[in-house]
Design a protein around this motif. Structure first.
Motif, short mmCIF file in Angstrom:
data_model
loop_
_atom_site.label_atom_id
_atom_site.label_comp_id
_atom_site.label_asym_id
_atom_site.label_seq_id
_atom_site.Cartn_x
_atom_site.Cartn_y
_atom_site.Cartn_z
N ALA A 133 0.83 -1.21 0.00
CA ALA A 133 0.00 0.00 0.00
C ALA A 133 0.87 1.26 0.00
CB ALA A 133 -0.95 -0.01 1.20
N ARG A 134 1.96 1.25 0.78
CA ARG A 134 2.86 2.41 0.80
C ARG A 134 3.55 2.58 -0.56
NH1 ARG A 134 3.57 0.66 6.12
NH2 ARG A 134 5.32 -0.68 5.58
N TRP A 135 3.98 1.47 -1.16
CA TRP A 135 4.63 1.53 -2.47
C TRP A 135 3.67 2.08 -3.53
CZ3 TRP A 135 3.69 -0.56 -7.23
CH2 TRP A 135 4.70 -0.37 -8.18
N VAL A 136 2.42 1.60 -3.52
CA VAL A 136 1.43 2.08 -4.48
C VAL A 136 1.20 3.57 -4.29
CG1 VAL A 136 -1.02 1.96 -5.13
CG2 VAL A 136 0.31 -0.15 -4.88
N ALA A 137 1.09 4.01 -3.06
CA ALA A 137 0.89 5.44 -2.78
C ALA A 137 2.06 6.26 -3.34
CB ALA A 137 0.73 5.67 -1.28
N ARG A 138 3.29 5.77 -3.17
CA ARG A 138 4.47 6.47 -3.72
C ARG A 138 4.41 6.51 -5.24
NH1 ARG A 138 8.45 3.03 -1.20
NH2 ARG A 138 9.56 3.21 -3.15
N ALA A 139 4.04 5.39 -5.86
CA ALA A 139 3.97 5.33 -7.32
C ALA A 139 2.92 6.30 -7.85
CB ALA A 139 3.65 3.89 -7.77
N LEU A 140 1.77 6.35 -7.20
CA LEU A 140 0.72 7.27 -7.63
C LEU A 140 1.13 8.73 -7.41
CD1 LEU A 140 -2.41 5.31 -6.34
CD2 LEU A 140 -1.59 5.48 -8.71
N ALA A 141 1.81 9.00 -6.28
CA ALA A 141 2.28 10.35 -5.99
C ALA A 141 3.33 10.78 -7.01
CB ALA A 141 2.84 10.43 -4.57
N ALA A 142 4.05 9.82 -7.58
CA ALA A 142 5.08 10.12 -8.59
C ALA A 142 4.46 10.36 -9.96
CB ALA A 142 6.09 8.98 -8.66
N GLY A 143 3.13 10.24 -10.04
CA GLY A 143 2.45 10.54 -11.29
C GLY A 143 2.05 9.34 -12.11
N LEU A 144 2.33 8.13 -11.62
CA LEU A 144 1.93 6.95 -12.36
C LEU A 144 0.42 6.74 -12.25
CD1 LEU A 144 4.74 4.41 -11.39
CD2 LEU A 144 4.59 5.85 -13.41
N GLU A 145 -0.15 6.18 -13.28
CA GLU A 145 -1.57 5.84 -13.27
C GLU A 145 -1.71 4.36 -12.94
OE1 GLU A 145 -3.32 7.07 -16.95
OE2 GLU A 145 -2.79 9.17 -16.63
N ARG A 146 -2.93 3.95 -12.70
CA ARG A 146 -3.24 2.56 -12.33
C ARG A 146 -2.62 1.56 -13.30
NH1 ARG A 146 -7.16 -0.20 -9.37
NH2 ARG A 146 -7.68 -2.24 -10.22
N ASP A 147 -2.80 1.80 -14.59
CA ASP A 147 -2.25 0.87 -15.59
C ASP A 147 -0.73 0.83 -15.54
OD1 ASP A 147 -4.74 0.05 -16.43
OD2 ASP A 147 -4.82 1.44 -18.13
N ASP A 148 -0.08 1.96 -15.22
CA ASP A 148 1.38 1.99 -15.08
C ASP A 148 1.82 1.13 -13.91
OD1 ASP A 148 1.53 3.95 -17.16
OD2 ASP A 148 1.14 5.53 -15.68
N VAL A 149 1.10 1.27 -12.80
CA VAL A 149 1.42 0.49 -11.60
C VAL A 149 1.25 -1.00 -11.89
CG1 VAL A 149 0.73 0.01 -9.22
CG2 VAL A 149 0.88 2.38 -10.02
N LEU A 150 0.14 -1.34 -12.53
CA LEU A 150 -0.09 -2.75 -12.87
C LEU A 150 0.99 -3.27 -13.80
CD1 LEU A 150 -3.97 -2.73 -13.35
CD2 LEU A 150 -2.68 -3.80 -11.49
N ALA A 151 1.41 -2.45 -14.77
CA ALA A 151 2.47 -2.87 -15.69
C ALA A 151 3.78 -3.11 -14.94
CB ALA A 151 2.66 -1.82 -16.79
N LEU A 152 4.11 -2.23 -13.99
CA LEU A 152 5.33 -2.42 -13.19
C LEU A 152 5.28 -3.70 -12.38
CD1 LEU A 152 6.14 1.13 -11.77
CD2 LEU A 152 7.59 -0.27 -13.23
#
Length: 146
Positions: A101-120
């Motif tokens: 959850a903390r990692w996802v929050a950092r990824a989203l705060a960095a400007g990534l979108e849901r699909d970017d996070v899923l791709a990573l």
């Protein structure tokens, strides 16, 4: 437990059939411990009212899950969970879940979108699988060490 344990959301733009989305969302709820053995799924009528999809779509999803051994339909009573997919570490209160959850929050705060996070995440899982595919003995040792 009542059928309000899980709410289905259908993404009509995804290209994924609605019945598959229902199955996947149910499996995710089972993996996360949101749904437990004995819980009642929403009725087809409730799902149709919430999602505006055809009742036959809901019936197909429930039938597929029943064939997979995840749920059991009881005539006149509803559809009930018969098997859990939850694993240690996926619970709401697990440290691993909190780390993710903390990692996802950092990824989203960095400007990534849901699909970017899923791709990573998918790429990392694929890379992990490839590494362990080449050395199956190492995988066994790591599981024993855990």
């Amino acid at each position: 437990m009542e059928g309000d344990v899980v709410e289905y959301r259908i993404d009509r733009q995804s290209g994924i059939p609605a019945y598959v989305q229902i199955v996947r969302q149910t499996e995710q709820a089972l993996r996360m411990g949101v749904l437990r053995v004995g819980d009642k799924l929403p009725t087809a009528k409730e799902v149709v009212a919430a999602t505006a999809i055809n009742p036959n779509t809901v019936f197909r999803a429930y039938r597929d899950m029943e064939q997979a051994g995840l749920v059991r339909s009881r005539r006149g009573l509803g559809t009930f969970v018969t098997r859990s997919l939850a694993r240690p570490g996926a619970e709401d209160d697990s440290p691993l879940r909190a780390d993710v959850a903390r990692w996802v929050a950092r990824a989203l705060a960095a400007g990534l979108e849901r699909d970017d996070v899923l791709a990573l995440v998918t790429a990392a899982l694929d890379e992990h699988d490839e590494r362990h595919e080449h050395d199956p003995g190492d995988r066994g040792r790591k599981q024993e060490d855990a």
